[in-house]
Enzyme design. Sequence first.
Site, PDB file in Angstrom:
ATOM      1  N   ASP A  15      84.839   0.646  41.195  1.00  0.00           N
ATOM      2  CA  ASP A  15      84.734  -0.805  41.031  1.00  0.00           C
ATOM      3  C   ASP A  15      86.087  -1.319  40.559  1.00  0.00           C
ATOM      4  O   ASP A  15      86.739  -0.690  39.725  1.00  0.00           O
ATOM      5  CB  ASP A  15      83.653  -1.159  40.003  1.00  0.00           C
ATOM      6  CG  ASP A  15      83.457  -2.663  39.905  1.00  0.00           C
ATOM      7  OD1 ASP A  15      82.751  -3.216  40.758  1.00  0.00           O
ATOM      8  OD2 ASP A  15      84.015  -3.285  38.976  1.00  0.00           O
ATOM      9  N   HIS A 174      80.764  -6.435  34.645  1.00  0.00           N
ATOM     10  CA  HIS A 174      82.087  -6.782  35.182  1.00  0.00           C
ATOM     11  C   HIS A 174      83.206  -6.087  34.420  1.00  0.00           C
ATOM     12  O   HIS A 174      84.364  -6.483  34.526  1.00  0.00           O
ATOM     13  CB  HIS A 174      82.309  -8.297  35.243  1.00  0.00           C
ATOM     14  CG  HIS A 174      81.453  -8.957  36.289  1.00  0.00           C
ATOM     15  ND1 HIS A 174      81.666  -8.793  37.638  1.00  0.00           N
ATOM     16  CD2 HIS A 174      80.355  -9.749  36.168  1.00  0.00           C
ATOM     17  CE1 HIS A 174      80.748  -9.474  38.304  1.00  0.00           C
ATOM     18  NE2 HIS A 174      79.948 -10.044  37.438  1.00  0.00           N
ATOM     19  N   ASP A 179      80.604  -0.839  35.629  1.00  0.00           N
ATOM     20  CA  ASP A 179      80.018  -1.150  36.935  1.00  0.00           C
ATOM     21  C   ASP A 179      80.123   0.028  37.901  1.00  0.00           C
ATOM     22  O   ASP A 179      79.236   0.243  38.725  1.00  0.00           O
ATOM     23  CB  ASP A 179      80.668  -2.398  37.522  1.00  0.00           C
ATOM     24  CG  ASP A 179      80.332  -3.653  36.713  1.00  0.00           C
ATOM     25  OD1 ASP A 179      79.502  -3.562  35.787  1.00  0.00           O
ATOM     26  OD2 ASP A 179      80.908  -4.717  36.999  1.00  0.00           O
TER      27      ASP A 179
END
Length: 200
Positions: A15, A174, A179
């Site tokens: 991510d 986030h 994530d």
Amino acid sequence: MAARRIKPSLYISVDIEADGPIPGPYSMLSFGAAVAGIQDADSFTAADPEEHTFYRELRPISGEFVPEALAVSGLDRERLEREGIEPAVALAEFTGWVREVSAGAQPVMCGYPASYDWMFLYWYLIRFTGASPFGHSGCLDMKTLYATKAGLPLRAVAKGTMPRELLSRRRHTHHALDDAIEQAELFANLMAWSPVPSAP
């Protein structure tokens, strides 16, 4: 003729957090990775996604940013300009980590969705190290995987449309490593999932 030996695939959930829509004019500010599992010709074996992880925060590469994109990550660009790791250093460290955890297997990046994260990650790898440990196409999109298994159009897919048992119980924060770990669990669940066919 002897059958060609199939090398296992090691899936790494990645991510990224960025301050704009494309790399180059805008910057990847952080990225996280977690080993999700390994697949050979016989089966997929899930990994503990917290066991092998990688996380770095990067110095921005330009002065341009989209405020709304920056706000999503919650990262402070001014702090990263002072304290962020140089991209060439961080990406070289990441390449070394990928090679270490994927010894004996072929690494595959997986993301949800993979398109945005892969675009930044691949661009940064080529720009700052000259090569990608995943090759040019070693990525797998979890949205596509779910759509194919569920028999749905890709654009109809969102996490909210998935069966609850597929989703990680972790929050989507986030923070890139949080994530990546959350999505590694989603990936392992998707690999094990066999949807019940609907009645005719």
